[in-house]
Design a protein around this motif. Structure first.
Motif, PDB file in Angstrom:
ATOM      1  N   UNK A 136     -28.299  -9.735 -32.401  1.00 57.92           N
ATOM      2  CA  UNK A 136     -27.075 -10.208 -33.050  1.00 57.92           C
ATOM      3  C   UNK A 136     -25.988  -9.150 -33.115  1.00 57.92           C
ATOM      4  N   UNK A 137     -26.395  -7.888 -32.953  1.00 59.50           N
ATOM      5  CA  UNK A 137     -25.441  -6.783 -32.996  1.00 59.50           C
ATOM      6  C   UNK A 137     -24.912  -6.399 -31.619  1.00 59.50           C
ATOM      7  N   UNK A 138     -25.446  -7.008 -30.557  1.00 59.62           N
ATOM      8  CA  UNK A 138     -25.130  -6.541 -29.205  1.00 59.62           C
ATOM      9  C   UNK A 138     -24.392  -7.632 -28.419  1.00 59.62           C
ATOM     10  N   UNK A 139     -23.189  -7.290 -27.950  1.00 58.91           N
ATOM     11  CA  UNK A 139     -22.382  -8.265 -27.212  1.00 58.91           C
ATOM     12  C   UNK A 139     -21.848  -7.681 -25.916  1.00 58.91           C
ATOM     13  N   UNK A 140     -22.422  -8.076 -24.783  1.00 58.82           N
ATOM     14  CA  UNK A 140     -21.831  -7.653 -23.512  1.00 58.82           C
ATOM     15  C   UNK A 140     -20.503  -8.394 -23.317  1.00 58.82           C
ATOM     16  N   UNK A 141     -19.462  -7.649 -22.957  1.00 54.01           N
ATOM     17  CA  UNK A 141     -18.169  -8.284 -22.711  1.00 54.01           C
ATOM     18  C   UNK A 141     -17.538  -7.633 -21.487  1.00 54.01           C
ATOM     19  N   UNK A 142     -18.053  -8.053 -20.298  1.00 52.50           N
ATOM     20  CA  UNK A 142     -17.554  -7.569 -19.009  1.00 52.50           C
ATOM     21  C   UNK A 142     -17.731  -6.047 -18.890  1.00 52.50           C
ATOM     22  N   UNK A 143     -16.633  -5.264 -18.912  1.00 48.68           N
ATOM     23  CA  UNK A 143     -16.787  -3.804 -18.759  1.00 48.68           C
ATOM     24  C   UNK A 143     -17.283  -3.134 -20.035  1.00 48.68           C
ATOM     25  N   UNK A 144     -17.319  -3.892 -21.119  1.00 52.35           N
ATOM     26  CA  UNK A 144     -17.679  -3.323 -22.427  1.00 52.35           C
ATOM     27  C   UNK A 144     -19.032  -3.841 -22.905  1.00 52.35           C
ATOM     28  N   UNK A 145     -19.647  -3.063 -23.793  1.00 54.14           N
ATOM     29  CA  UNK A 145     -20.737  -3.599 -24.622  1.00 54.14           C
ATOM     30  C   UNK A 145     -20.325  -3.299 -26.057  1.00 54.14           C
ATOM     31  N   UNK A 146     -20.085  -4.340 -26.850  1.00 51.31           N
ATOM     32  CA  UNK A 146     -19.733  -4.172 -28.262  1.00 51.31           C
ATOM     33  C   UNK A 146     -21.027  -4.158 -29.076  1.00 51.31           C
ATOM     34  N   UNK A 147     -21.155  -3.186 -29.971  1.00 47.66           N
ATOM     35  CA  UNK A 147     -22.384  -3.091 -30.784  1.00 47.66           C
ATOM     36  C   UNK A 147     -22.035  -2.881 -32.253  1.00 47.66           C
ATOM     37  N   UNK A 148     -22.594  -3.729 -33.106  1.00 47.72           N
ATOM     38  CA  UNK A 148     -22.454  -3.544 -34.553  1.00 47.72           C
ATOM     39  C   UNK A 148     -23.516  -2.567 -35.021  1.00 47.72           C
ATOM     40  N   UNK A 149     -23.130  -1.667 -35.946  1.00 45.64           N
ATOM     41  CA  UNK A 149     -24.082  -0.646 -36.385  1.00 45.64           C
ATOM     42  C   UNK A 149     -23.806  -0.287 -37.841  1.00 45.64           C
ATOM     43  N   UNK A 150     -24.624   0.615 -38.367  1.00 43.92           N
ATOM     44  CA  UNK A 150     -24.378   1.142 -39.708  1.00 43.92           C
ATOM     45  C   UNK A 150     -24.946   2.547 -39.737  1.00 43.92           C
TER      46      UNK A 150
END
Length: 304
Positions: A136-150
């Motif tokens: 749920x914290x990991x989102x591939x978005x083309x050239x990016x990987x968005x990651x939620x963290x703490x």
């Protein structure tokens, strides 16, 4: 063998793992809950019933069937909550990463063993033990990987903090050609309206260039602002605290123009249709009581 392929959140879906509510087990005790929303419903005796959640998952399955998506389900373990398949593993490009999740959820990982075994061995990734991460914290978005963290010092005390900086670094090393961008999320063990359990609880990209976002889910304003600038203010649907609590950002894209959404998300669904999306509405309010929604209960394996 499965030819995994996931590069973003919205390309046409071909194969997906959908969680199951069969043999979901009794209502948990408060001390066995993993998030504040579940606790709330245990305390008010409104915790969802197995038969209602089975119907909700069936509604999603029939939408997938309508779009010719191949559906895989976890093997049913008796008395085990296996709804949230996104938590246990996730796919980036052609690799499946096994999530290092809360230790008492190991069984759930074993239930998708038959899928894991269909992935080429060199593409099955188990991160080192110190890397905590959930899908749920990991989102591939083309050239990016968005990651939620703490990364707060109280990380060990927060059962709602699921992905740490060790995992962010490990994912960057696995995908050196991608830009890995991490976002500090607001966490609370006790207040569901002040808790972004995962990145997809306060943000999700949709279509080609749009996003749903909740500002208060982000601890650092400039990280939230980065996303607003990246997508452009005119392409963003801002949700308020109540809409975040109802999980408005946790919808699921079958393609760049087809989205599965909860039928009660009136404001969001109206906006999506105005933007030209086809919205497939399903009932999901019971599953939502456990702090997860459509993205949490699906794990894409193959997108075009």
């Amino acid at each position: 063998m499965l030819k995994l392929n996931v590069n973003n959140e919205t390309s046409r879906l071909r194969t997906v793992v959908l969680g199951t509510a069969k043999s979901n087990g009794p209502t948990p005790k408060v001390e066995d809950c993993y998030d504040p929303k579940s606790i709330e419903h245990v305390l008010t005796a409104t915790y969802p019933k197995e038969e209602d959640m089975i119907l909700e998952l069936d509604a999603v399955a029939s939408v997938f069937e309508k779009y010719d998506v191949t559906i895989l389900r976890p093997k049913v373990i008796e008395n085990c909550n296996q709804i949230f398949s996104r938590d246990i593993a996730f796919v980036i490009e052609n690799k499946m990463l096994r999530a290092n999740i809360l230790p008492n959820r190991e069984e759930e990982v074993e239930a998708i063993g038959y899928i894991w075994n269909q992935v080429e061995e060199e593409n099955r990734i188990i991160l080192p033990e110190e890397c905590h991460v959930e899908g749920g914290d990991v989102m591939p978005w083309n050239d990016y990987i968005f990651i939620g963290t703490y990364s707060g010092i109280d990380y060990p005390d927060l059962i709602t903090a699921r992905t740490n900086m060790d995992a962010v670094i490990a994912i960057q090393e696995l995908f050196p050609h991608k830009i890995v961008k991490s976002f500090e999320l607001r966490k609370s063990n006790t207040n569901a309206k002040e808790n972004a359990l995962h990145l997809d609880c306060c943000f999700q990209p949709i279509g080609k260039d749009k996003a749903i976002i909740h500002k208060n889910g982000f601890l650092v304003e400039k990280e939230y602002q980065w996303l607003v600038d990246f997508f452009g203010k005119e392409n963003i649907f801002e949700i308020d605290k109540d809409e975040m609590y109802q999980m408005n950002s946790n919808i699921f894209s079958i393609s760049e123009d087809v989205i599965i959404s909860e039928k009660n998300f009136t404001r969001l669904n109206t906006w999506l249709r105005k933007q030209g999306f086809k919205v497939e509405e399903v009932p999901y309010a019971e599953i939502s009581k456990q702090g997860g929604l459509l993205r949490c209960s699906t794990m894409p394996l193959i997108r075009d």
